[in-house]
Scaffold this motif. Sequence first.
Motif, short mmCIF file in Angstrom:
data_model
loop_
_atom_site.label_atom_id
_atom_site.label_comp_id
_atom_site.label_asym_id
_atom_site.label_seq_id
_atom_site.Cartn_x
_atom_site.Cartn_y
_atom_site.Cartn_z
N ALA A 164 -7.23 -7.28 6.57
CA ALA A 164 -6.55 -6.28 5.74
C ALA A 164 -5.04 -6.42 6.65
O ALA A 164 -4.80 -7.47 7.19
CB ALA A 164 -7.20 -5.23 6.62
N ARG A 165 -3.86 -6.37 5.59
CA ARG A 165 -2.83 -7.07 5.47
C ARG A 165 -2.34 -5.16 5.78
O ARG A 165 -2.40 -4.64 4.92
CB ARG A 165 -2.11 -7.17 4.22
N ILE A 166 -1.20 -4.85 6.99
CA ILE A 166 -0.55 -4.17 6.77
C ILE A 166 0.99 -3.99 6.28
O ILE A 166 1.75 -4.91 7.20
CB ILE A 166 -0.67 -3.08 8.80
N VAL A 167 1.86 -3.56 5.49
CA VAL A 167 3.05 -3.68 4.88
C VAL A 167 3.79 -2.36 5.29
O VAL A 167 3.35 -1.06 4.61
CB VAL A 167 3.26 -4.40 3.83
N GLN A 168 5.09 -2.72 5.82
CA GLN A 168 6.42 -1.48 5.68
C GLN A 168 6.06 -1.29 4.90
O GLN A 168 7.36 -2.09 4.65
CB GLN A 168 6.95 -1.31 6.75
N VAL A 169 6.16 -0.28 3.42
CA VAL A 169 6.98 0.08 3.07
C VAL A 169 7.94 0.82 2.46
O VAL A 169 8.51 0.62 1.30
CB VAL A 169 6.34 0.19 1.49
#
Length: 184
Positions: A178-183
């Motif tokens: 999984a990828r975690i990205v600050q949006v």
Amino acid sequence: MSTTPLSLNVKLNARLQPEHRLQLFEDPLDAMLEGAGIGEIMGGGTAITEDGEVEYGDLEILLHDGAALPNLIEALEQLGAPKGSLVQREGEPDLAFGSTEGLALYLNGTDLPDEVYEQCDSNYVFDQIVERIDGHGEVCSWWQGPSETALYLYGASFETMRERIAELVATYPLCQGARIVQVA
């Protein structure tokens, strides 16, 4: 005393499906603007990437008096408008605002072993995240793409939300890769 109406566009730095933008922002904001007699929402839209993912949402707003702009921004921030949102007015520089941070969790939808998809459930991931970030944020929307499924979380702190879901992401098989990205 004369008033000067102001037409403006609010660019919400939020990855929300149109129905979620309506629930979280348009309906409550329109009720507040009309209830206070200071304006109304004239329309809205959603910017979509080539893959079909929401990039941001727009609200077209008419304020009956431009002096109500600070009230509009305060209301949007109370509703949880993400940092990096903008008020855009003709002939004026964009005005940045926002009170929440955003975290996108992208689950790999194609590259994991078949048994992971057979034995695991994205609804379990959703429910676990809701429980783990309770009081610190909420899952506001989601997106099913060609190779990933994204959950969009908004709250006071990206880092806090990331920390609160870290154990789930590290241990639940469906969260492998999984990828975690600050949006926001």
